[in-house]
Motif scaffolding. Structure first.
Motif, PDB file in Angstrom:
ATOM      1  N   SER A 147       0.804  -1.221   0.000  1.00 47.51           N
ATOM      2  CA  SER A 147       0.000   0.000   0.000  1.00 47.51           C
ATOM      3  C   SER A 147       0.839   1.274   0.000  1.00 47.51           C
ATOM      4  CB  SER A 147      -0.947   0.010   1.200  1.00 47.51           C
ATOM      5  OG  SER A 147      -0.219   0.009   2.424  1.00 47.51           O
ATOM      6  N   ASN A 148       2.112   1.155   0.346  1.00 51.65           N
ATOM      7  CA  ASN A 148       2.985   2.327   0.451  1.00 51.65           C
ATOM      8  C   ASN A 148       4.007   2.391  -0.677  1.00 51.65           C
ATOM      9  OD1 ASN A 148       3.679   4.678   1.823  1.00 51.65           O
ATOM     10  ND2 ASN A 148       5.187   3.663   3.117  1.00 51.65           N
ATOM     11  N   LEU A 149       3.748   1.663  -1.764  1.00 53.60           N
ATOM     12  CA  LEU A 149       4.686   1.628  -2.891  1.00 53.60           C
ATOM     13  C   LEU A 149       4.068   2.301  -4.115  1.00 53.60           C
ATOM     14  CD1 LEU A 149       6.236  -1.959  -2.706  1.00 53.60           C
ATOM     15  CD2 LEU A 149       7.097   0.187  -1.730  1.00 53.60           C
ATOM     16  N   GLU A 150       4.620   3.441  -4.487  1.00 50.72           N
ATOM     17  CA  GLU A 150       4.120   4.206  -5.621  1.00 50.72           C
ATOM     18  C   GLU A 150       4.797   3.770  -6.923  1.00 50.72           C
ATOM     19  OE1 GLU A 150       1.674   6.345  -5.490  1.00 50.72           O
ATOM     20  OE2 GLU A 150       1.433   6.446  -3.313  1.00 50.72           O
ATOM     21  N   CYS A 151       4.403   4.401  -8.039  1.00 49.08           N
ATOM     22  CA  CYS A 151       5.020   4.128  -9.338  1.00 49.08           C
ATOM     23  C   CYS A 151       6.533   4.295  -9.229  1.00 49.08           C
ATOM     24  CB  CYS A 151       4.482   5.104 -10.390  1.00 49.08           C
ATOM     25  SG  CYS A 151       2.722   4.960 -10.729  1.00 49.08           S
ATOM     26  N   GLY A 152       7.247   3.400  -9.880  1.00 47.09           N
ATOM     27  CA  GLY A 152       8.702   3.477  -9.890  1.00 47.09           C
ATOM     28  C   GLY A 152       9.385   2.700  -8.796  1.00 47.09           C
ATOM     29  N   LEU A 153       8.601   2.159  -7.853  1.00 46.04           N
ATOM     30  CA  LEU A 153       9.163   1.345  -6.779  1.00 46.04           C
ATOM     31  C   LEU A 153       8.823  -0.115  -6.993  1.00 46.04           C
ATOM     32  CD1 LEU A 153       8.421   3.648  -3.727  1.00 46.04           C
ATOM     33  CD2 LEU A 153      10.678   2.960  -4.542  1.00 46.04           C
ATOM     34  N   ASN A 154       9.651  -0.989  -6.444  1.00 47.12           N
ATOM     35  CA  ASN A 154       9.470  -2.423  -6.622  1.00 47.12           C
ATOM     36  C   ASN A 154       9.795  -3.125  -5.308  1.00 47.12           C
ATOM     37  OD1 ASN A 154       9.532  -5.151  -7.358  1.00 47.12           O
ATOM     38  ND2 ASN A 154      10.549  -4.765  -9.314  1.00 47.12           N
ATOM     39  N   ASP A 388      18.005   2.436 -14.415  1.00 45.55           N
ATOM     40  CA  ASP A 388      18.182   2.152 -15.841  1.00 45.55           C
ATOM     41  C   ASP A 388      16.988   2.627 -16.670  1.00 45.55           C
ATOM     42  OD1 ASP A 388      20.711   1.005 -15.551  1.00 45.55           O
ATOM     43  OD2 ASP A 388      19.867  -0.960 -15.099  1.00 45.55           O
ATOM     44  N   VAL A 389      15.775   2.140 -16.329  1.00 46.81           N
ATOM     45  CA  VAL A 389      14.602   2.503 -17.137  1.00 46.81           C
ATOM     46  C   VAL A 389      13.402   2.875 -16.267  1.00 46.81           C
ATOM     47  CG1 VAL A 389      15.339   1.180 -19.155  1.00 46.81           C
ATOM     48  CG2 VAL A 389      13.925   0.072 -17.418  1.00 46.81           C
ATOM     49  N   ASN A 390      13.659   3.313 -15.024  1.00 51.35           N
ATOM     50  CA  ASN A 390      12.632   3.909 -14.155  1.00 51.35           C
ATOM     51  C   ASN A 390      11.477   2.978 -13.810  1.00 51.35           C
ATOM     52  OD1 ASN A 390      14.251   6.175 -14.476  1.00 51.35           O
ATOM     53  ND2 ASN A 390      12.887   7.156 -15.958  1.00 51.35           N
ATOM     54  N   MET A 391      11.702   1.663 -13.875  1.00 48.96           N
ATOM     55  CA  MET A 391      10.697   0.646 -13.549  1.00 48.96           C
ATOM     56  C   MET A 391       9.525   0.640 -14.530  1.00 48.96           C
ATOM     57  SD  MET A 391      11.300  -1.492 -11.022  1.00 48.96           S
ATOM     58  CE  MET A 391      11.986  -0.545  -9.656  1.00 48.96           C
ATOM     59  N   LEU A 392       9.686   1.267 -15.674  1.00 51.13           N
ATOM     60  CA  LEU A 392       8.587   1.325 -16.647  1.00 51.13           C
ATOM     61  C   LEU A 392       8.231  -0.053 -17.188  1.00 51.13           C
ATOM     62  CD1 LEU A 392       9.651   4.536 -18.649  1.00 51.13           C
ATOM     63  CD2 LEU A 392       8.113   4.358 -16.669  1.00 51.13           C
ATOM     64  N   TRP A 393       9.203  -0.981 -17.193  1.00 52.91           N
ATOM     65  CA  TRP A 393       8.956  -2.344 -17.667  1.00 52.91           C
ATOM     66  C   TRP A 393       7.939  -3.080 -16.795  1.00 52.91           C
ATOM     67  CZ3 TRP A 393       9.877  -5.890 -13.931  1.00 52.91           C
ATOM     68  CH2 TRP A 393      10.719  -5.489 -12.888  1.00 52.91           C
ATOM     69  N   ALA A 406       1.663  -4.487 -29.260  1.00 54.34           N
ATOM     70  CA  ALA A 406       1.056  -5.380 -28.277  1.00 54.34           C
ATOM     71  C   ALA A 406       2.085  -5.744 -27.210  1.00 54.34           C
ATOM     72  CB  ALA A 406       0.542  -6.639 -28.970  1.00 54.34           C
ATOM     73  N   GLY A 407       1.648  -5.719 -25.959  1.00 55.61           N
ATOM     74  CA  GLY A 407       2.515  -6.105 -24.853  1.00 55.61           C
ATOM     75  C   GLY A 407       3.313  -4.977 -24.251  1.00 55.61           C
ATOM     76  N   ALA A 408       3.317  -3.804 -24.886  1.00 56.38           N
ATOM     77  CA  ALA A 408       4.099  -2.690 -24.351  1.00 56.38           C
ATOM     78  C   ALA A 408       3.419  -2.046 -23.146  1.00 56.38           C
ATOM     79  CB  ALA A 408       4.338  -1.641 -25.431  1.00 56.38           C
ATOM     80  N   ASP A 409       2.102  -2.139 -23.063  1.00 56.09           N
ATOM     81  CA  ASP A 409       1.344  -1.532 -21.967  1.00 56.09           C
ATOM     82  C   ASP A 409       1.348  -2.489 -20.776  1.00 56.09           C
ATOM     83  OD1 ASP A 409      -0.302  -0.072 -20.374  1.00 56.09           O
ATOM     84  OD2 ASP A 409      -2.026  -0.050 -21.727  1.00 56.09           O
TER      85      ASP A 409
END
Length: 446
Positions: A147-154, A388-393, A406-409
């Motif tokens: 619940s405390n993990l925003e975009c870009g965190l893993n 490297d790529v900001n966790m966008l993957w 297809a698959g990029a989203d």
């Protein structure tokens, strides 16, 4: 001179005395068929990469910021003779706290002498050995609070084929071993490891231009990896990665499969893996705040490793939240059948539908994965951001220039999200909590 050189090569990096090494506790449960369980007392150890590395007879840094000392570490052997790995103040310096069956990893921790970003820890079987798990025909279950993990965190939980003792018995330079978190490897063959096979990775070391704490050396540390859990509150995926070398393998050159050298698929490991990400596979209402799996609340995650005829054939996923078992999503992708688990056929159809290189099949598929983990794998828990790529993957559109491919989203986060300097500034108080780990036969842990 030859005799001196041979002696130096036999030296090991030592351990310091400035901070005692006391491993935080983390108990877990071994279950048996029918659901009964036995509690196992355990603990975790911090990866050696996070540790203060200083002179044997003082407090001068051998590694400072993202560079090795040219005087103390001109080469691997000299570095080992001059330097020690220090014990860890787990809560004060690294934001790691364990209590009973729960472990909390903080993101940004401001200590007395430094600011720490993220962490990576391993489950120990005893003070000098990692706990090894054998996955086939078993299931692994845990509860996680994202619940405390925003975009870009893993907040990640996964298995890697590390040496049980961190390489201490195999490599003369790795005597601190598992007690000090040595021996890490994964399918990305990371070059940022400071010590590989007990040797300082100083040759060809290049400080990162966007990470003040990291750099890369000539060697990489490769091994098979099973990503049980990579997630924030907006996206999640589970992904097997296979390497053709058994156990930990120190790579250099072509074997590392470095993307920067246009050789991503020429190395010993399948870096892409075969992921099941519900958003990417067509269901955008399953995982997230207020959705079917509500990431504002803890969720229990069950992963089953099914074998057919003695070979790993399927990796299934279930969730438990609010007292209900929730089955995994079913794929809704043009050109694919409906799948709710990872099988070789799922992987082959996904790679074709997304026009991705099928390195997973080339490296051996699920049978190869099963063979690679037969000796047992080590449990890793971590919290990190992506320089490297900001966790966008994981949680956005990647590659960002892929148009409507297809698959990029892969998730709902903006392509401008995840920049580490922004994440570290805006979400410094982020954390992930893992708890109630259970391991045993299929359908015995939930």
């Amino acid at each position: 001179m030859l005799v001196i050189a041979l002696i130096l090569r036999g030296l090991s990096v030592g351990t310091g005395t400035q901070q005692s090494e006391t491993h935080p506790s983390l108990s877990w449960q071994q279950t048996s068929k029918g659901g009964s369980g036995q509690s196992v007392s355990g603990s975790v150890v911090l990866d050696s990469n996070w540790r203060w590395t200083h002179t044997t007879d003082g407090t001068t840094n051998c590694y400072d910021g993202n560079e090795w000392s040219s005087d103390l570490c001109p080469d691997a052997s000299t570095c080992s003779s001059n330097c020690v790995l220090e014990g860890a103040d787990y809560s004060g310096t690294y934001g790691i706290t364990g209590s009973g069956s729960s472990l909390k990893l903080g993101f940004v921790t401001k200590g007395s002498y430094s600011t720490n970003i993220g962490s990576r820890v391993y489950l120990l079987g005893d003070e000098s050995h990692y706990k090894l798990f054998k996955l086939e025909n078993n299931e692994f279950t845990f509860t996680v609070d994202d619940s405390n993990l925003e975009c870009g965190l893993n907040g990640a939980l996964y298995f890697v084929a590390m040496d049980e003792d961190g390489g201490a018995s195999k490599y003369s330079g790795a005597k601190p071993g598992a007690k000090y978190g040595m021996g890490y490897c994964d399918a990305q063959c990371p070059h940022d490891m400071k010590f590989i096979n007990g040797d300082a990775n100083v040759e060809g070391w290049k400080p990162s231009d966007n990470d003040e704490n990291a750099g890369t050396g000539k060697w990489g540390a490769c091994c098979t990896e099973m990503d049980i859990w990579e997630a924030n509150k907006y996206a999640t995926a589970y992904t097997p990665h296979i390497c053709t070398k058994n156990g930990e393998y120190r790579c250099e050159g072509t074997d590392c499969g470095d993307t920067k050298d246009n050789n991503r698929y020429g190395g010993v490991c399948d870096k892409d893996g075969c992921d099941f990400n519900s958003w990417r596979m067509g269901n955008q209402s399953f995982w997230g705040p207020g959705l079917i799996i509500d990431t504002g609340k803890p969720v229990t995650v069950v992963t089953q490793f099914l074998a057919d005829g003695g070979s790993l054939s399927e990796i299934r996923r279930k969730y438990v939240q609010g007292g209900k078992v929730i089955e995994n999503t079913v794929t809704k992708i043009s050109g694919m059948d409906e799948f709710d688990s990872i099988t070789d056929e799922f992987c082959n159809q996904q790679k074709k539908a997304f026009r991705d290189t099928n390195d997973f099949e080339k490296k051996g598929g699920l049978k190869g994965l099963g063979t690679a983990v037969d000796a047992g794998v080590v449990l890793v828990l971590s919290l990190w951001d992506d320089h490297d790529v900001n966790m966008l993957w994981l949680d956005s559109i990647y590659p960002t220039d892929s148009g409507s491919k297809a698959g990029a989203d892969r998730g709902p986060c903006a392509t401008s999200s995840g920049v580490p300097k922004d994440v570290e500034s805006n979400y410094a108080s982020a954390s992930v909590t893992f708890s109630d780990i259970k391991f045993g036969p299929i359908d015995s842990t939930y």
